[in-house]
Design a protein around this motif. Structure first.
Motif, PDB file in Angstrom:
ATOM      1  N   TYR A 195       8.290 -11.544  -0.165  1.00 33.08           N
ATOM      2  CA  TYR A 195       8.278 -10.115  -0.492  1.00 33.08           C
ATOM      3  C   TYR A 195       9.493  -9.433   0.115  1.00 33.08           C
ATOM      4  O   TYR A 195       9.944  -9.804   1.191  1.00 33.08           O
ATOM      5  CB  TYR A 195       7.035  -9.437   0.092  1.00 33.08           C
ATOM      6  CG  TYR A 195       5.720 -10.117  -0.192  1.00 33.08           C
ATOM      7  CD1 TYR A 195       5.318 -11.216   0.564  1.00 33.08           C
ATOM      8  CD2 TYR A 195       4.871  -9.664  -1.201  1.00 33.08           C
ATOM      9  CE1 TYR A 195       4.108 -11.847   0.317  1.00 33.08           C
ATOM     10  CE2 TYR A 195       3.660 -10.293  -1.449  1.00 33.08           C
ATOM     11  CZ  TYR A 195       3.285 -11.378  -0.689  1.00 33.08           C
ATOM     12  OH  TYR A 195       2.083 -11.996  -0.934  1.00 33.08           O
TER      13      TYR A 195
ATOM     14  N   TYR B 273      10.391  -5.471   1.260  1.00 39.04           N
ATOM     15  CA  TYR B 273       9.918  -4.114   1.480  1.00 39.04           C
ATOM     16  C   TYR B 273      11.069  -3.269   2.007  1.00 39.04           C
ATOM     17  O   TYR B 273      12.006  -3.766   2.615  1.00 39.04           O
ATOM     18  CB  TYR B 273       8.832  -4.073   2.560  1.00 39.04           C
ATOM     19  CG  TYR B 273       7.507  -4.661   2.195  1.00 39.04           C
ATOM     20  CD1 TYR B 273       7.206  -5.986   2.493  1.00 39.04           C
ATOM     21  CD2 TYR B 273       6.518  -3.877   1.624  1.00 39.04           C
ATOM     22  CE1 TYR B 273       5.964  -6.526   2.200  1.00 39.04           C
ATOM     23  CE2 TYR B 273       5.266  -4.407   1.326  1.00 39.04           C
ATOM     24  CZ  TYR B 273       5.006  -5.721   1.619  1.00 39.04           C
ATOM     25  OH  TYR B 273       3.768  -6.250   1.337  1.00 39.04           O
TER      26      TYR B 273
ATOM     27  N   GLN C 262      11.342   0.252   4.571  1.00 34.04           N
ATOM     28  CA  GLN C 262      10.577   1.139   5.432  1.00 34.04           C
ATOM     29  C   GLN C 262      11.373   2.409   5.675  1.00 34.04           C
ATOM     30  O   GLN C 262      12.510   2.344   6.165  1.00 34.04           O
ATOM     31  CB  GLN C 262      10.241   0.497   6.776  1.00 34.04           C
ATOM     32  CG  GLN C 262       9.281   1.362   7.571  1.00 34.04           C
ATOM     33  CD  GLN C 262       9.291   1.081   9.046  1.00 34.04           C
ATOM     34  OE1 GLN C 262      10.040   0.245   9.549  1.00 34.04           O
ATOM     35  NE2 GLN C 262       8.431   1.765   9.773  1.00 34.04           N
TER      36      GLN C 262
ATOM     37  N   LEU D  91       5.524   1.058   4.620  1.00 33.77           N
ATOM     38  CA  LEU D  91       6.247  -0.012   3.937  1.00 33.77           C
ATOM     39  C   LEU D  91       6.011   0.094   2.434  1.00 33.77           C
ATOM     40  O   LEU D  91       4.871   0.213   1.993  1.00 33.77           O
ATOM     41  CB  LEU D  91       5.759  -1.374   4.434  1.00 33.77           C
ATOM     42  CG  LEU D  91       6.174  -1.706   5.859  1.00 33.77           C
ATOM     43  CD1 LEU D  91       5.197  -2.660   6.494  1.00 33.77           C
ATOM     44  CD2 LEU D  91       7.564  -2.299   5.867  1.00 33.77           C
TER      45      LEU D  91
ATOM     46  N   LEU E 192       6.762  -1.783  -1.296  1.00 35.26           N
ATOM     47  CA  LEU E 192       7.151  -3.059  -1.890  1.00 35.26           C
ATOM     48  C   LEU E 192       8.218  -2.850  -2.950  1.00 35.26           C
ATOM     49  O   LEU E 192       8.066  -2.027  -3.857  1.00 35.26           O
ATOM     50  CB  LEU E 192       5.916  -3.731  -2.494  1.00 35.26           C
ATOM     51  CG  LEU E 192       6.125  -5.108  -3.116  1.00 35.26           C
ATOM     52  CD1 LEU E 192       6.529  -6.128  -2.047  1.00 35.26           C
ATOM     53  CD2 LEU E 192       4.858  -5.569  -3.827  1.00 35.26           C
TER      54      LEU E 192
ATOM     55  N   PHE F 195      12.644  -5.178   5.062  1.00 40.60           N
ATOM     56  CA  PHE F 195      11.897  -6.289   5.648  1.00 40.60           C
ATOM     57  C   PHE F 195      11.528  -7.298   4.579  1.00 40.60           C
ATOM     58  O   PHE F 195      11.111  -6.940   3.475  1.00 40.60           O
ATOM     59  CB  PHE F 195      10.612  -5.799   6.318  1.00 40.60           C
ATOM     60  CG  PHE F 195      10.846  -5.016   7.563  1.00 40.60           C
ATOM     61  CD1 PHE F 195      10.764  -3.642   7.566  1.00 40.60           C
ATOM     62  CD2 PHE F 195      11.147  -5.671   8.754  1.00 40.60           C
ATOM     63  CE1 PHE F 195      10.983  -2.908   8.724  1.00 40.60           C
ATOM     64  CE2 PHE F 195      11.366  -4.953   9.921  1.00 40.60           C
ATOM     65  CZ  PHE F 195      11.293  -3.571   9.908  1.00 40.60           C
TER      66      PHE F 195
ATOM     67  N   GLY G  64      10.173  -6.717  13.155  1.00 46.51           N
ATOM     68  CA  GLY G  64       9.293  -6.666  12.007  1.00 46.51           C
ATOM     69  C   GLY G  64       7.856  -6.453  12.424  1.00 46.51           C
ATOM     70  O   GLY G  64       7.490  -6.719  13.573  1.00 46.51           O
ATOM     71  N   PRO G  65       7.007  -5.976  11.507  1.00 50.77           N
ATOM     72  CA  PRO G  65       5.580  -5.837  11.828  1.00 50.77           C
ATOM     73  C   PRO G  65       4.969  -7.193  12.144  1.00 50.77           C
ATOM     74  O   PRO G  65       5.339  -8.209  11.556  1.00 50.77           O
ATOM     75  CB  PRO G  65       4.984  -5.256  10.541  1.00 50.77           C
ATOM     76  CG  PRO G  65       6.133  -4.646   9.819  1.00 50.77           C
ATOM     77  CD  PRO G  65       7.318  -5.493  10.166  1.00 50.77           C
TER      78      PRO G  65
ATOM     79  N   PHE H 292       0.215   0.003  11.652  1.00 50.53           N
ATOM     80  CA  PHE H 292       0.050   0.204  10.220  1.00 50.53           C
ATOM     81  C   PHE H 292      -1.260  -0.417   9.767  1.00 50.53           C
ATOM     82  O   PHE H 292      -1.589  -1.538  10.174  1.00 50.53           O
ATOM     83  CB  PHE H 292       1.183  -0.467   9.435  1.00 50.53           C
ATOM     84  CG  PHE H 292       2.530   0.150   9.626  1.00 50.53           C
ATOM     85  CD1 PHE H 292       3.436  -0.373  10.531  1.00 50.53           C
ATOM     86  CD2 PHE H 292       2.913   1.248   8.869  1.00 50.53           C
ATOM     87  CE1 PHE H 292       4.697   0.188  10.695  1.00 50.53           C
ATOM     88  CE2 PHE H 292       4.168   1.821   9.021  1.00 50.53           C
ATOM     89  CZ  PHE H 292       5.062   1.291   9.940  1.00 50.53           C
TER      90      PHE H 292
ATOM     91  N   GLN I 143      -0.667  -8.399  -3.264  1.00 49.40           N
ATOM     92  CA  GLN I 143       0.128  -7.271  -2.789  1.00 49.40           C
ATOM     93  C   GLN I 143      -0.675  -6.462  -1.788  1.00 49.40           C
ATOM     94  O   GLN I 143      -1.880  -6.307  -1.911  1.00 49.40           O
ATOM     95  CB  GLN I 143       0.525  -6.372  -3.955  1.00 49.40           C
ATOM     96  CG  GLN I 143       1.478  -7.013  -4.934  1.00 49.40           C
ATOM     97  CD  GLN I 143       1.912  -6.029  -5.999  1.00 49.40           C
ATOM     98  OE1 GLN I 143       2.411  -4.950  -5.689  1.00 49.40           O
ATOM     99  NE2 GLN I 143       1.705  -6.382  -7.243  1.00 49.40           N
ATOM    100  N   LEU I 144       0.021  -5.941  -0.794  1.00 49.04           N
ATOM    101  CA  LEU I 144      -0.597  -5.071   0.195  1.00 49.04           C
ATOM    102  C   LEU I 144      -0.145  -3.627  -0.049  1.00 49.04           C
ATOM    103  O   LEU I 144       1.021  -3.386  -0.351  1.00 49.04           O
ATOM    104  CB  LEU I 144      -0.209  -5.488   1.612  1.00 49.04           C
ATOM    105  CG  LEU I 144      -0.729  -6.840   2.096  1.00 49.04           C
ATOM    106  CD1 LEU I 144      -0.206  -7.136   3.499  1.00 49.04           C
ATOM    107  CD2 LEU I 144      -2.240  -6.883   2.075  1.00 49.04           C
TER     108      LEU I 144
ATOM    109  N   TRP J 299       0.208  -0.061   1.931  1.00 49.16           N
ATOM    110  CA  TRP J 299       0.364   0.268   3.335  1.00 49.16           C
ATOM    111  C   TRP J 299       0.181   1.756   3.610  1.00 49.16           C
ATOM    112  O   TRP J 299       0.573   2.597   2.789  1.00 49.16           O
ATOM    113  CB  TRP J 299       1.766  -0.120   3.800  1.00 49.16           C
ATOM    114  CG  TRP J 299       2.017  -1.585   3.742  1.00 49.16           C
ATOM    115  CD1 TRP J 299       2.292  -2.322   2.633  1.00 49.16           C
ATOM    116  CD2 TRP J 299       2.003  -2.500   4.844  1.00 49.16           C
ATOM    117  NE1 TRP J 299       2.456  -3.642   2.975  1.00 49.16           N
ATOM    118  CE2 TRP J 299       2.279  -3.781   4.324  1.00 49.16           C
ATOM    119  CE3 TRP J 299       1.786  -2.361   6.215  1.00 49.16           C
ATOM    120  CZ2 TRP J 299       2.351  -4.915   5.123  1.00 49.16           C
ATOM    121  CZ3 TRP J 299       1.854  -3.494   7.022  1.00 49.16           C
ATOM    122  CH2 TRP J 299       2.132  -4.760   6.470  1.00 49.16           C
ATOM    123  N   GLY J 300      -0.396   2.054   4.761  1.00 52.81           N
ATOM    124  CA  GLY J 300      -0.380   3.410   5.272  1.00 52.81           C
ATOM    125  C   GLY J 300       0.977   3.718   5.900  1.00 52.81           C
ATOM    126  O   GLY J 300       1.814   2.826   6.068  1.00 52.81           O
TER     127      GLY J 300
END
Lengths: 114, 113
Positions: free
Chosen positions: A33, A35, A37, A43, A45, A90, B43-44, B89, B100-101, B103-104
């Motif tokens: 993926y 992303y 930010q 985040l 996509l 990211f 990164g997260p 997050f 797919q995610l 995100w907040g």
């Protein structure tokens, strides 16, 4: 830590120039993926890939293209960079079935478009 | 329209006390929820997750609670430590989203000594 690297880590470029960001993984995960930010947006996509040569658009794909010719590499290209593409980018990987929807992230690339 | 909302941009908590971070969602099809932690210039990193068939998941000092009827989840950190200072997050997915995610926007947690 998952073996994910991103290059470059920092880049400053000018409006209208092409830019390519690279994500490399050593985990042999199928999904990758990209992303971005930005403050207040979390985040978002851009594009993702579910296999070699298999890619699809995300929420904010306009102005970006991707390629995946090998399992381990996922490239993000800005054909003609604009100031609105200044962001932190990211890369993430996941392997469905191994850990459900958990994604593991690279360290990020800070891109500034002047 | 944001499907996943973290309404508190920041939260300040005394060291040793409980930190509670909240997340609301609008899509009733979401069936998997995750919390990530992010330090500056990194990164997260995955912290903890919960499936919609559960209402609680615990891992050491971290517990996530899910209230499906209220479409609300929360992350509890007990006791809070200085190293917990980071942006948190929440993210959600559904089985039809091709992994797919969504995100907040994140909540910045500051642990005061």
């Amino acid at each position: 830590d998952a073996g994910i690297t991103q290059s470059p880590r920092h880049k400053v470029t000018e409006t209208g120039t092409p830019v390519t960001l690279r994500c490399h993984q050593t985990e042999n995960h199928r999904y990758m993926y990209w992303y971005r930010q930005d403050p207040g947006h979390g985040l978002r996509l851009i594009h993702y890939s579910y296999g070699v040569k298999d890619t699809d658009k995300g929420e904010v794909s306009d102005g970006y293209s991707v390629s995946r010719s090998k399992t381990e590499d996922f490239l993000l290209t800005l054909e003609s960079a604009t100031s609105s593409q200044t962001s932190v980018y990211f890369c993430a990987i996941s392997e469905p079935g191994l850990s459900t929807d958990t994604q593991y992230f690279g360290p990020g690339t800070r891109l500034t478009v002047l | 329209d944001q499907q996943v909302k973290q309404n508190s941009p920041s939260l300040s908590v005394q060291e040793g006390r409980i930190s509670i971070l909240n997340c609301d969602y609008t899509n009733s099809m979401f069936d998997y929820f995750l919390w990530y932690k992010k330090y500056p210039a990194e990164g997260p990193t995955f912290l903890i997750s919960i499936s919609s068939i559960k209402d609680k998941n615990e891992d050491g000092r971290f517990t996530v609670f899910l209230n499906k009827s209220a479409k609300h989840l929360s992350l509890h950190i007990v006791p809070s430590q200085p190293g917990d200072s980071a942006v948190y997050f929440c993210a959600a997915s559904d089985m039809d989203s091709n992994y797919q995610l969504i995100w907040g926007a994140g909540t910045k947690l500051i642990i005061k000594p």
